[in-house]
Design a protein around this motif. Sequence first.
Motif, PDB file in Angstrom:
ATOM      1  N   VAL A   8       0.859  -1.187   0.000  1.00 58.77           N
ATOM      2  CA  VAL A   8       0.000   0.000   0.000  1.00 58.77           C
ATOM      3  C   VAL A   8       0.888   1.227   0.000  1.00 58.77           C
ATOM      4  O   VAL A   8       1.585   1.505   0.976  1.00 58.77           O
ATOM      5  CB  VAL A   8      -0.946   0.023   1.214  1.00 58.77           C
ATOM      6  N   GLY A   9       0.864   1.956  -1.107  1.00 49.49           N
ATOM      7  CA  GLY A   9       1.711   3.114  -1.296  1.00 49.49           C
ATOM      8  C   GLY A   9       2.539   2.966  -2.550  1.00 49.49           C
ATOM      9  O   GLY A   9       3.540   2.247  -2.553  1.00 49.49           O
ATOM     10  N   ALA A  10       2.118   3.626  -3.629  1.00 49.86           N
ATOM     11  CA  ALA A  10       2.853   3.551  -4.898  1.00 49.86           C
ATOM     12  C   ALA A  10       3.940   4.620  -4.906  1.00 49.86           C
ATOM     13  O   ALA A  10       3.974   5.519  -5.744  1.00 49.86           O
ATOM     14  CB  ALA A  10       1.891   3.729  -6.073  1.00 49.86           C
ATOM     15  N   SER A  11       4.833   4.495  -3.944  1.00 49.98           N
ATOM     16  CA  SER A  11       5.882   5.471  -3.690  1.00 49.98           C
ATOM     17  C   SER A  11       7.233   4.870  -4.027  1.00 49.98           C
ATOM     18  O   SER A  11       7.329   3.737  -4.506  1.00 49.98           O
ATOM     19  CB  SER A  11       5.843   5.825  -2.199  1.00 49.98           C
ATOM     20  N   ALA A  12       8.287   5.630  -3.742  1.00 54.12           N
ATOM     21  CA  ALA A  12       9.637   5.081  -3.923  1.00 54.12           C
ATOM     22  C   ALA A  12       9.834   3.861  -3.036  1.00 54.12           C
ATOM     23  O   ALA A  12      10.405   2.849  -3.463  1.00 54.12           O
ATOM     24  CB  ALA A  12      10.676   6.149  -3.599  1.00 54.12           C
ATOM     25  N   ALA A  13       9.341   3.933  -1.796  1.00 49.76           N
ATOM     26  CA  ALA A  13       9.458   2.791  -0.887  1.00 49.76           C
ATOM     27  C   ALA A  13       8.624   1.619  -1.371  1.00 49.76           C
ATOM     28  O   ALA A  13       9.071   0.468  -1.351  1.00 49.76           O
ATOM     29  CB  ALA A  13       9.032   3.197   0.525  1.00 49.76           C
ATOM     30  N   GLY A  14       7.395   1.901  -1.800  1.00 52.78           N
ATOM     31  CA  GLY A  14       6.517   0.842  -2.276  1.00 52.78           C
ATOM     32  C   GLY A  14       7.053   0.159  -3.513  1.00 52.78           C
ATOM     33  O   GLY A  14       7.006  -1.071  -3.634  1.00 52.78           O
TER      34      GLY A  14
END
Length: 386
Positions: free
Chosen positions: A7-13
């Motif tokens: 959950v989270g289409a980010s750099a971390a995700g």
Amino acid sequence: MNRIVVVGASAAGLAAAETLRREGYDGTLTLVGDEPHVPYDRPPLSKQVLSAEWAPDRVVLRAPTELGALELELRLGVAACGLDVADRTVRLADGSEVPYDGLIVATGVRPRRLPGEGAHVLRTLDDALTLRERIGPGQRLVVVGAGFLGAEAAAVAWRLGAQVTLLEPAPVPLAHAVGEEVGRALSRAHRERGVDLRTGVTVTEVTEEGVRLAGGEEIAADEVLVAIGSLPNTEWLTDSGLSVGDGVVCDEYCEAARDVYAAGDVARWHNPLFGVSMRIEHRTNAAEQGMAAARNLLNPGARKAFAPVPYFWSDQYEMKIQAYGYLRGHEEVRVVEGELEEGRFVAAYRTGERLSGVLAVGMPPKVLRGWRQAVAVGAAWKEAVS
């Protein structure tokens, strides 16, 4: 595990998803993001995108073919709104539910705001593009908050010809993070260029004409940017049973509950290298923690503590600022190379009896390598600065 949800289409995700595939996971992999965009890089938003040096597509982290190779079940433009740990289900804002065997929470942060309407914030690509259209020669921009984000945006706006007023409640910008001496040195760059930097002032609200200060004074502006920090996106976890306190609380392995891990800006974890719980809002940490969380989720019998030396950088005017370690809560700062007045220096930070961090301005990367290693091994302060 047959189904993992990030959950989270980010750099971390994205880093977590790529690591899962690279480590051999071939089950269903769902990536949920509240923005309609595919994962993109955020640091350039306040610099290259805001200045129009980069087109929006340049911040995309992976080309369509690379993203396609991950065989993701993409759920973009829909936020997660609930989590049932017992049933292992993520609830989405469109009413659907996504079951999981393993979960990685990488929902990041959102900007703090002020009362009133019409102010800009700078967190998303859309935020940067909107502000970019509004600043230019002669435009009056008030930036509330002289932290790294506000300072970067102020520097870009000045370069674009705007009349910039930078407002900061603290007596010295960034003193809480880098110390008063270094904070004053970084502030000097703004004042030397004619930015109206005012410290010790509190903005109470945004008005139609600009901003209002605590004493009642109003500062006129064509545009206002609020950069007063952020809040971790944890509201959707309120009734989940996860421990939430300024982020998703995790152990040294980034685990928040059985088969639930967190990574990136939203994760508060115990870093054994420094012996404290920390939440780091920096790009490098997001990627490294996403990878670590994915590996630990996939290999519970061979988990490794996530014990990085945090790193961040900032570009302001001609200044390149770089730092390694955990500077917050330091007890002493000492300039060990260069001079503050010259704008080229290395400052070392002491916490307890150890070297806890180092910050450099205008120095080549090789100068910092030895200092980074000293932080990584927990070097004694007296030996490090002798």
